[in-house]
Design a protein around this motif. Structure first.
Motif, PDB file in Angstrom:
ATOM      1  N   LYS A  98       0.824  -1.210   0.000  1.00  0.00           N
ATOM      2  CA  LYS A  98       0.000   0.000   0.000  1.00  0.00           C
ATOM      3  C   LYS A  98       0.858   1.259   0.000  1.00  0.00           C
ATOM      4  CE  LYS A  98      -4.078  -1.935   2.212  1.00  0.00           C
ATOM      5  NZ  LYS A  98      -4.890  -1.997   3.429  1.00  0.00           N
ATOM      6  N   GLN A  99       2.089   1.140   0.529  1.00  0.00           N
ATOM      7  CA  GLN A  99       3.020   2.272   0.535  1.00  0.00           C
ATOM      8  C   GLN A  99       3.739   2.410  -0.810  1.00  0.00           C
ATOM      9  OE1 GLN A  99       5.734   1.736   3.829  1.00  0.00           O
ATOM     10  NE2 GLN A  99       4.066   1.510   5.287  1.00  0.00           N
ATOM     11  N   GLY A 100       3.434   1.497  -1.735  1.00  0.00           N
ATOM     12  CA  GLY A 100       4.017   1.589  -3.068  1.00  0.00           C
ATOM     13  C   GLY A 100       5.239   0.720  -3.305  1.00  0.00           C
ATOM     14  N   LEU A 101       5.621  -0.101  -2.327  1.00  0.00           N
ATOM     15  CA  LEU A 101       6.762  -0.987  -2.513  1.00  0.00           C
ATOM     16  C   LEU A 101       6.332  -2.216  -3.310  1.00  0.00           C
ATOM     17  CD1 LEU A 101       8.338  -0.666   1.031  1.00  0.00           C
ATOM     18  CD2 LEU A 101       9.164   0.342  -1.091  1.00  0.00           C
ATOM     19  N   ASN A 102       7.115  -2.579  -4.287  1.00  0.00           N
ATOM     20  CA  ASN A 102       6.801  -3.674  -5.200  1.00  0.00           C
ATOM     21  C   ASN A 102       6.933  -5.022  -4.497  1.00  0.00           C
ATOM     22  OD1 ASN A 102       6.718  -5.586  -7.249  1.00  0.00           O
ATOM     23  ND2 ASN A 102       7.843  -4.294  -8.678  1.00  0.00           N
ATOM     24  N   LYS A 103       5.827  -5.738  -4.344  1.00  0.00           N
ATOM     25  CA  LYS A 103       5.830  -7.034  -3.650  1.00  0.00           C
ATOM     26  C   LYS A 103       6.735  -8.062  -4.329  1.00  0.00           C
ATOM     27  CE  LYS A 103       1.747  -8.608  -2.392  1.00  0.00           C
ATOM     28  NZ  LYS A 103       0.307  -8.854  -2.205  1.00  0.00           N
ATOM     29  N   SER A 104       6.937  -7.935  -5.633  1.00  0.00           N
ATOM     30  CA  SER A 104       7.778  -8.914  -6.333  1.00  0.00           C
ATOM     31  C   SER A 104       9.255  -8.768  -5.972  1.00  0.00           C
ATOM     32  CB  SER A 104       7.599  -8.801  -7.846  1.00  0.00           C
ATOM     33  OG  SER A 104       8.178  -7.605  -8.323  1.00  0.00           O
ATOM     34  N   LEU A 105       9.616  -7.658  -5.338  1.00  0.00           N
ATOM     35  CA  LEU A 105      11.000  -7.461  -4.914  1.00  0.00           C
ATOM     36  C   LEU A 105      11.252  -7.875  -3.473  1.00  0.00           C
ATOM     37  CD1 LEU A 105      11.775  -4.003  -6.557  1.00  0.00           C
ATOM     38  CD2 LEU A 105      12.430  -6.278  -7.368  1.00  0.00           C
ATOM     39  N   ILE A 106      10.203  -8.341  -2.803  1.00  0.00           N
ATOM     40  CA  ILE A 106      10.331  -8.760  -1.405  1.00  0.00           C
ATOM     41  C   ILE A 106      10.806 -10.210  -1.336  1.00  0.00           C
ATOM     42  CG2 ILE A 106       9.057  -9.265   0.731  1.00  0.00           C
ATOM     43  CD1 ILE A 106       7.187  -6.957   0.023  1.00  0.00           C
ATOM     44  N   TYR A 107      11.724 -10.463  -0.406  1.00  0.00           N
ATOM     45  CA  TYR A 107      12.061 -11.836  -0.038  1.00  0.00           C
ATOM     46  C   TYR A 107      12.232 -11.878   1.471  1.00  0.00           C
ATOM     47  CZ  TYR A 107      17.120 -10.754   0.298  1.00  0.00           C
ATOM     48  OH  TYR A 107      18.348 -10.251   0.632  1.00  0.00           O
ATOM     49  N   PHE A 108      12.349 -13.037   2.010  1.00  0.00           N
ATOM     50  CA  PHE A 108      12.399 -13.219   3.454  1.00  0.00           C
ATOM     51  C   PHE A 108      13.622 -14.052   3.819  1.00  0.00           C
ATOM     52  CE2 PHE A 108       8.110 -12.973   1.886  1.00  0.00           C
ATOM     53  CZ  PHE A 108       7.520 -12.025   2.697  1.00  0.00           C
ATOM     54  N   SER A 109      14.141 -13.829   5.013  1.00  0.00           N
ATOM     55  CA  SER A 109      15.237 -14.668   5.485  1.00  0.00           C
ATOM     56  C   SER A 109      15.117 -14.875   6.988  1.00  0.00           C
ATOM     57  CB  SER A 109      16.599 -14.055   5.142  1.00  0.00           C
ATOM     58  OG  SER A 109      16.793 -12.838   5.816  1.00  0.00           O
ATOM     59  N   GLU A 110      15.745 -15.954   7.439  1.00  0.00           N
ATOM     60  CA  GLU A 110      15.841 -16.158   8.876  1.00  0.00           C
ATOM     61  C   GLU A 110      16.521 -14.928   9.450  1.00  0.00           C
ATOM     62  OE1 GLU A 110      17.126 -20.312  10.280  1.00  0.00           O
ATOM     63  OE2 GLU A 110      18.023 -20.080   8.299  1.00  0.00           O
ATOM     64  N   TRP A 111      16.074 -14.492  10.589  1.00  0.00           N
ATOM     65  CA  TRP A 111      16.752 -13.384  11.234  1.00  0.00           C
ATOM     66  C   TRP A 111      17.609 -13.940  12.350  1.00  0.00           C
ATOM     67  CZ3 TRP A 111      16.556 -10.982  16.171  1.00  0.00           C
ATOM     68  CH2 TRP A 111      17.350  -9.827  16.260  1.00  0.00           C
ATOM     69  N   THR A 112      18.846 -13.547  12.333  1.00  0.00           N
ATOM     70  CA  THR A 112      19.802 -13.964  13.346  1.00  0.00           C
ATOM     71  C   THR A 112      20.406 -12.710  13.946  1.00  0.00           C
ATOM     72  OG1 THR A 112      20.299 -15.909  12.005  1.00  0.00           O
ATOM     73  CG2 THR A 112      21.864 -15.355  13.719  1.00  0.00           C
TER      74      THR A 112
END
Length: 93
Positions: free
Chosen positions: A69-83
């Motif tokens: 909704k803020q205009g960030l492209n969802k196709s550029l999102i990825y996720f990673s384990e946070w350490t």
């Protein structure tokens, strides 16, 4: 080895090219299917976008929708384990 850009770094990381690297997922569905229950980082494939760390899996969908909704492209999102940084041998970024 010289890594030219973030896309190349992500490709090398996915291929196991870094010791002690965290797991990455290309979609929210992949995170859920993995069964991972720890904290997750929301990351972007494009340099300069915000990284959000320590998010519980149950909050990811709502946050991704807010970012879109803020205009960030969802196709550029990825996720990673946070350490926590103090536990990493090397930061791959």
């Amino acid at each position: 080895m010289k890594i030219k850009n973030k896309f190349e770094m992500l490709k090398l990381k996915a291929a196991g090219g870094f010791y002690n690297a965290t797991r990455d997922w290309n979609s929210l569905e992949d995170v859920i299917k993995s069964g991972f229950k720890g904290p997750v980082a929301i990351r972007f494939k494009k340099i300069g976008q915000p990284t959000e760390v320590g998010r519980p899996v149950c909050e990811l969908q709502k946050r991704v929708e807010e970012l879109a909704k803020q205009g960030l492209n969802k196709s550029l999102i990825y996720f990673s384990e946070w350490t926590p940084p103090e536990t990493l041998v090397a930061n791959c970024e």
